[in-house]
Design a protein around this motif. Structure first.
Motif, PDB file in Angstrom:
ATOM      1  N   ARG A  34       0.754  -1.290  -0.031  1.00  0.00           N
ATOM      2  CA  ARG A  34       0.078   0.032  -0.250  1.00  0.00           C
ATOM      3  C   ARG A  34       0.863   1.349   0.062  1.00  0.00           C
ATOM      4  NH1 ARG A  34      -4.952   0.339   4.029  1.00  0.00           N
ATOM      5  NH2 ARG A  34      -5.077  -2.092   3.280  1.00  0.00           N
ATOM      6  N   PHE A  35       2.056   1.265   0.681  1.00  0.00           N
ATOM      7  CA  PHE A  35       2.910   2.401   0.808  1.00  0.00           C
ATOM      8  C   PHE A  35       4.165   2.259  -0.035  1.00  0.00           C
ATOM      9  CE2 PHE A  35       0.243   2.635   4.700  1.00  0.00           C
ATOM     10  CZ  PHE A  35       0.016   3.942   4.605  1.00  0.00           C
ATOM     11  N   THR A  36       4.394   1.496  -0.867  1.00  0.00           N
ATOM     12  CA  THR A  36       5.435   1.124  -1.565  1.00  0.00           C
ATOM     13  C   THR A  36       5.225   2.437  -2.605  1.00  0.00           C
ATOM     14  OG1 THR A  36       5.988  -1.078  -1.487  1.00  0.00           O
ATOM     15  CG2 THR A  36       6.580   0.098  -3.336  1.00  0.00           C
ATOM     16  N   VAL A  37       3.936   2.481  -3.246  1.00  0.00           N
ATOM     17  CA  VAL A  37       3.943   3.557  -4.454  1.00  0.00           C
ATOM     18  C   VAL A  37       4.069   5.024  -3.891  1.00  0.00           C
ATOM     19  CG1 VAL A  37       2.006   4.404  -5.920  1.00  0.00           C
ATOM     20  CG2 VAL A  37       2.094   2.091  -5.623  1.00  0.00           C
ATOM     21  N   ALA A  38       3.780   5.269  -2.703  1.00  0.00           N
ATOM     22  CA  ALA A  38       4.129   6.607  -1.878  1.00  0.00           C
ATOM     23  C   ALA A  38       5.553   6.986  -1.986  1.00  0.00           C
ATOM     24  CB  ALA A  38       3.288   6.479  -0.606  1.00  0.00           C
ATOM     25  N   LEU A  78      -4.147   7.459  -7.677  1.00  0.00           N
ATOM     26  CA  LEU A  78      -3.718   6.156  -7.388  1.00  0.00           C
ATOM     27  C   LEU A  78      -4.298   5.461  -6.156  1.00  0.00           C
ATOM     28  CD1 LEU A  78      -0.139   6.466  -8.775  1.00  0.00           C
ATOM     29  CD2 LEU A  78      -1.967   5.273  -9.763  1.00  0.00           C
ATOM     30  N   GLN A  79      -4.076   6.269  -4.855  1.00  0.00           N
ATOM     31  CA  GLN A  79      -4.422   5.812  -3.521  1.00  0.00           C
ATOM     32  C   GLN A  79      -6.072   6.137  -3.467  1.00  0.00           C
ATOM     33  OE1 GLN A  79      -2.822   4.715  -1.565  1.00  0.00           O
ATOM     34  NE2 GLN A  79      -3.750   4.712   0.545  1.00  0.00           N
ATOM     35  N   THR A  80      -6.679   7.118  -4.020  1.00  0.00           N
ATOM     36  CA  THR A  80      -8.069   7.147  -4.214  1.00  0.00           C
ATOM     37  C   THR A  80      -8.834   5.933  -4.925  1.00  0.00           C
ATOM     38  OG1 THR A  80      -7.997   9.675  -4.312  1.00  0.00           O
ATOM     39  CG2 THR A  80      -9.894   8.648  -4.941  1.00  0.00           C
ATOM     40  N   VAL A  81      -8.320   5.541  -5.884  1.00  0.00           N
ATOM     41  CA  VAL A  81      -9.025   4.337  -6.468  1.00  0.00           C
ATOM     42  C   VAL A  81      -8.729   2.859  -5.822  1.00  0.00           C
ATOM     43  CG1 VAL A  81      -8.559   2.810  -8.801  1.00  0.00           C
ATOM     44  CG2 VAL A  81      -8.674   5.226  -9.032  1.00  0.00           C
ATOM     45  N   PHE A  82      -7.433   3.087  -5.135  1.00  0.00           N
ATOM     46  CA  PHE A  82      -7.341   1.750  -4.389  1.00  0.00           C
ATOM     47  C   PHE A  82      -8.334   1.708  -3.434  1.00  0.00           C
ATOM     48  CE2 PHE A  82      -4.990   0.315  -0.515  1.00  0.00           C
ATOM     49  CZ  PHE A  82      -5.165  -1.043  -0.688  1.00  0.00           C
ATOM     50  N   ILE A  83      -8.303   2.912  -2.394  1.00  0.00           N
ATOM     51  CA  ILE A  83      -9.263   3.048  -1.303  1.00  0.00           C
ATOM     52  C   ILE A  83     -10.502   2.687  -1.803  1.00  0.00           C
ATOM     53  CG2 ILE A  83     -10.037   4.492   0.461  1.00  0.00           C
ATOM     54  CD1 ILE A  83      -7.405   3.097   1.103  1.00  0.00           C
ATOM     55  N   CYS A  84     -11.154   3.308  -2.712  1.00  0.00           N
ATOM     56  CA  CYS A  84     -12.627   3.196  -3.189  1.00  0.00           C
ATOM     57  C   CYS A  84     -12.886   1.566  -3.336  1.00  0.00           C
ATOM     58  CB  CYS A  84     -12.941   4.120  -4.277  1.00  0.00           C
ATOM     59  SG  CYS A  84     -13.008   5.897  -3.955  1.00  0.00           S
ATOM     60  N   LEU A  95     -15.495  -3.102  -1.893  1.00  0.00           N
ATOM     61  CA  LEU A  95     -15.506  -4.530  -2.051  1.00  0.00           C
ATOM     62  C   LEU A  95     -15.441  -5.455  -0.660  1.00  0.00           C
ATOM     63  CD1 LEU A  95     -13.111  -4.880  -5.359  1.00  0.00           C
ATOM     64  CD2 LEU A  95     -15.496  -5.654  -5.023  1.00  0.00           C
ATOM     65  N   ALA A  96     -15.027  -4.410   0.429  1.00  0.00           N
ATOM     66  CA  ALA A  96     -14.774  -5.219   1.716  1.00  0.00           C
ATOM     67  C   ALA A  96     -16.286  -5.993   2.194  1.00  0.00           C
ATOM     68  CB  ALA A  96     -14.516  -4.190   2.834  1.00  0.00           C
ATOM     69  N   PRO A  97     -17.387  -5.392   2.136  1.00  0.00           N
ATOM     70  CA  PRO A  97     -18.482  -5.987   2.624  1.00  0.00           C
ATOM     71  C   PRO A  97     -18.899  -7.223   1.603  1.00  0.00           C
ATOM     72  CG  PRO A  97     -19.005  -3.501   2.330  1.00  0.00           C
ATOM     73  CD  PRO A  97     -17.641  -3.872   1.564  1.00  0.00           C
ATOM     74  N   ARG A 129      -4.231  -0.613  -9.804  1.00  0.00           N
ATOM     75  CA  ARG A 129      -4.272  -0.153  -8.423  1.00  0.00           C
ATOM     76  C   ARG A 129      -5.680  -0.402  -7.758  1.00  0.00           C
ATOM     77  NH1 ARG A 129      -0.155  -1.058  -5.754  1.00  0.00           N
ATOM     78  NH2 ARG A 129      -0.958   0.159  -3.785  1.00  0.00           N
ATOM     79  N   GLY A 130      -6.801  -0.172  -8.548  1.00  0.00           N
ATOM     80  CA  GLY A 130      -8.101  -0.564  -8.184  1.00  0.00           C
ATOM     81  C   GLY A 130      -8.182  -2.092  -8.062  1.00  0.00           C
ATOM     82  N   LEU A 131      -7.643  -2.945  -8.650  1.00  0.00           N
ATOM     83  CA  LEU A 131      -7.734  -4.213  -8.693  1.00  0.00           C
ATOM     84  C   LEU A 131      -7.176  -4.845  -7.610  1.00  0.00           C
ATOM     85  CD1 LEU A 131      -7.527  -5.576 -12.576  1.00  0.00           C
ATOM     86  CD2 LEU A 131      -9.603  -5.187 -11.080  1.00  0.00           C
ATOM     87  N   VAL A 132      -5.946  -3.918  -7.303  1.00  0.00           N
ATOM     88  CA  VAL A 132      -5.238  -4.536  -5.931  1.00  0.00           C
ATOM     89  C   VAL A 132      -6.194  -4.386  -4.732  1.00  0.00           C
ATOM     90  CG1 VAL A 132      -3.410  -3.736  -4.333  1.00  0.00           C
ATOM     91  CG2 VAL A 132      -2.780  -3.821  -6.886  1.00  0.00           C
ATOM     92  N   GLY A 133      -6.969  -3.716  -4.794  1.00  0.00           N
ATOM     93  CA  GLY A 133      -7.865  -3.456  -3.601  1.00  0.00           C
ATOM     94  C   GLY A 133      -8.643  -4.429  -3.391  1.00  0.00           C
ATOM     95  N   VAL A 134      -9.200  -5.370  -4.779  1.00  0.00           N
ATOM     96  CA  VAL A 134      -9.759  -6.635  -4.574  1.00  0.00           C
ATOM     97  C   VAL A 134      -9.010  -7.571  -3.598  1.00  0.00           C
ATOM     98  CG1 VAL A 134     -10.794  -8.457  -5.904  1.00  0.00           C
ATOM     99  CG2 VAL A 134     -10.909  -6.213  -6.764  1.00  0.00           C
ATOM    100  N   GLY A 135      -7.763  -7.831  -3.859  1.00  0.00           N
ATOM    101  CA  GLY A 135      -7.147  -8.641  -3.319  1.00  0.00           C
ATOM    102  C   GLY A 135      -6.897  -8.391  -1.634  1.00  0.00           C
ATOM    103  N   GLU A 136      -6.793  -6.967  -1.325  1.00  0.00           N
ATOM    104  CA  GLU A 136      -6.547  -6.571  -0.023  1.00  0.00           C
ATOM    105  C   GLU A 136      -7.761  -6.866   0.839  1.00  0.00           C
ATOM    106  OE1 GLU A 136      -4.355  -3.618   1.219  1.00  0.00           O
ATOM    107  OE2 GLU A 136      -2.436  -3.488  -0.228  1.00  0.00           O
ATOM    108  N   ALA A 137      -9.084  -6.469   0.208  1.00  0.00           N
ATOM    109  CA  ALA A 137     -10.289  -6.519   0.872  1.00  0.00           C
ATOM    110  C   ALA A 137     -10.506  -7.977   1.000  1.00  0.00           C
ATOM    111  CB  ALA A 137     -11.216  -6.205  -0.029  1.00  0.00           C
ATOM    112  N   SER A 138     -10.205  -8.947   0.325  1.00  0.00           N
ATOM    113  CA  SER A 138     -10.228 -10.239   0.547  1.00  0.00           C
ATOM    114  C   SER A 138      -9.467 -10.837   1.588  1.00  0.00           C
ATOM    115  CB  SER A 138      -9.945 -11.219  -0.840  1.00  0.00           C
ATOM    116  OG  SER A 138      -8.610 -10.976  -0.954  1.00  0.00           O
ATOM    117  N   TYR A 139      -8.366 -10.196   2.122  1.00  0.00           N
ATOM    118  CA  TYR A 139      -7.494 -10.499   3.262  1.00  0.00           C
ATOM    119  C   TYR A 139      -7.974  -9.825   4.321  1.00  0.00           C
ATOM    120  CZ  TYR A 139      -3.906 -11.393   6.228  1.00  0.00           C
ATOM    121  OH  TYR A 139      -3.135 -11.629   7.335  1.00  0.00           O
ATOM    122  N   SER A 140      -7.949  -8.464   4.458  1.00  0.00           N
ATOM    123  CA  SER A 140      -8.163  -7.830   5.613  1.00  0.00           C
ATOM    124  C   SER A 140      -9.670  -7.995   6.392  1.00  0.00           C
ATOM    125  CB  SER A 140      -8.168  -6.225   5.173  1.00  0.00           C
ATOM    126  OG  SER A 140      -6.752  -6.085   4.633  1.00  0.00           O
TER     127      SER A 140
END
Length: 455
Positions: free
Chosen positions: A65-69, A89-95, A100-102, A146-157
């Motif tokens: 998440r913070f490597t891009v920064a 980049l961060q906005t798309v990821f967080i959205c 997708l978390a629910p 970056r948006g698709l990365v959010g899919v993977g992280e939501a599945s874990y967190s």
């Protein structure tokens, strides 16, 4: 048992017989299984290894998440974009992560959690690796990945903490969750450090995005061969009680009854951030020390309301909610201001490092260790195991937070004595004759001795 049966407590999605909740070994009697197998279905040693693997993956999540920064200036230069577009980049990821978390919460409550996480982390690793090969003319493709990365992280967190909850109870669960969430500040800081260092060593920011995918594939292997799916709720369910699944709407109705605190936090957070920024803006017209003074005021005003909220927790829930609202509003006043202070007292070439240090230190002194410390204080105060003493000891231990807020206010007051000098030092900073300076080289920034550019 039918897969459509809502009362089934099995995990049919990619589940195997060795990990199905309720699986039995041939020839083993009921009494023997009860003696040899914990209620969760996972041995104590394997439970520890499971937590270690989950912590490792949580570390990778925040590293990515913070490597891009850490390489954001090079990304901006490579794609020729401004700060606004790079912020997307961060906005798309967080959205993506947020919406997708629910979805994964729903899946995680009904299907095999280990397999969901394995697929999600594998997908996240592949997408992150693919993002490192984005052509210069296709910035939109980097946004998509970056948006698709959010899919993977939501599945874990959303799922990993529930596995820990099914392995441990009471104080032991608190300890393990503290270790799990300690990976947040460490991973965040490592993301900045690894991203920038790999960029410097390789001379190409793309390589910074290829570190976590490789580790992510290792994480998938560890998930598949080390982590075992525990039985849901078995470790804390009473013998005569069986857990039944309900519909998604039923889950949401039940959760909404527990969301008063969340709603209060959201509203008070918005009001606190907005009011803190506005008060600071107006006070700057009178004194250059406005920012730390507003932060100090917010913490000092929040302390008595947080104290009263805890004191009235048993006597009056309504009064408790009112005091929580006021306390969190004042507590939230410093969020935006602290970020602003950090940026204007540090020279631009050191701000990423400063951000990383601030993230690590704030979490280290805050949410990383505080749950465990509060639990230790509560245990030391508990005289019996009765419900009243469980409540009373935890209530008294939480009162320490009010005194910590007072201490934080005192530190901000001390900061007000030095803030003006520190800001001027950062504003007027100039490299000395012996210090290297940053100059462009082949489209990148590099540090060279002053003598090499003097004419």
């Amino acid at each position: 048992m039918s897969l459509a049966d809502p009362t089934s407590d099995t995990t049919p999605f990619f589940s195997d017989d060795s990990e199905a909740e309720g699986s039995e070994e041939p020839g083993a009697g009921p009494s023997q299984r009860r003696e040899e197998e914990p209620a969760s279905g996972v041995s104590s040693l394997r439970a520890v290894f499971t937590v270690i693997v989950l912590c490792f993956i949580n570390l990778l999540n925040y590293m990515d998440r913070f490597t891009v920064a850490g390489v954001l200036p090079d990304i901006e230069q490579y794609f020729g974009i401004n700060d606004g577009k790079s912020g997307l980049l961060q906005t798309v990821f967080i959205c993506s992560y947020m919406f997708l978390a629910p979805v994964f919460g729903y899946l995680g409550d009904r299907y095999n959690r280990k397999m969901i996480m394995s697929v999600g982390i594998g997908f996240w690793s592949i997408v992150t690796l693919a993002s490192s090969y984005t052509p210069k003319e296709y910035f939109w493709l980097l946004l998509l990945t970056r948006g698709l990365v959010g899919v993977g992280e939501a599945s874990y967190s959303t799922i990993a903490p529930t596995i820990i909850a099914d392995l441990y109870i009471k104080e032991r669960r608190t300890q393990m969750l503290s270790v799990f969430y300690f990976a947040i500040p460490v991973g965040s800081g490592l993301g900045y450090i690894v991203g920038s260092k790999v960029d410097d060593l390789a001379g190409d920011w793309h390589w910074a995005l290829r570190v976590t995918p490789a580790l992510g594939l290792v994480a998938v292997v560890l998930l598949l061969f080390v982590v075992k799916e525990p039985k849901r709720g078995a470790i804390e369910a009473r013998p005569e009680h069986t857990l039944q699944r309900t519909s998604w709407l039923g889950d949401m109705k039940a959760l909404c009854r527990n969301l008063y605190f969340g709603i209060i936090t959201v509203v008070s957070g918005i009001l606190g951030v907005a009011s803190g920024a506005e008060v600071s803006r107006r006070l700057r017209l009178r004194t250059p020390r406005a920012d730390p003074l507003v932060c100090a005021l917010g913490l000092l005003l929040s302390a008595p309301f947080l104290y009263l909220a805890i004191v009235f927790a048993q006597a009056s829930p309504i009064a408790t909610y009112v005091f929580i609202f006021l306390g969190e509003t004042f507590l939230s006043m410093n969020w935006a201001i602290v970020a602003d202070i950090l940026l204007y007292v540090v020279v631009p070439t050191r701000r990423s490092t400063a951000e990383a240090f601030q993230i690590v230190l704030s979490h280290l002194l805050g949410d990383a260790g505080s749950p465990y410390l509060i639990g230790v204080v509560s245990d030391s105060l508990k005289q019996t195991d009765s419900y009243l003493w469980q409540f009373r000891s935890l209530q008294l231990s939480l009162l320490t937070c009010s005194f910590v807020a007072v201490g934080g206010g005192a530190f901000f007051l001390a900061t007000a004595l030095f803030i003006e000098k520190d800001r001027q030092r950062a504003t007027n900073y100039a490299p000395s004759d012996d210090e290297p300076i940053v100059v462009p080289k082949s489209g990148r920034s590099t540090r060279v001795p002053v003598s090499s550019v003097l004419i």
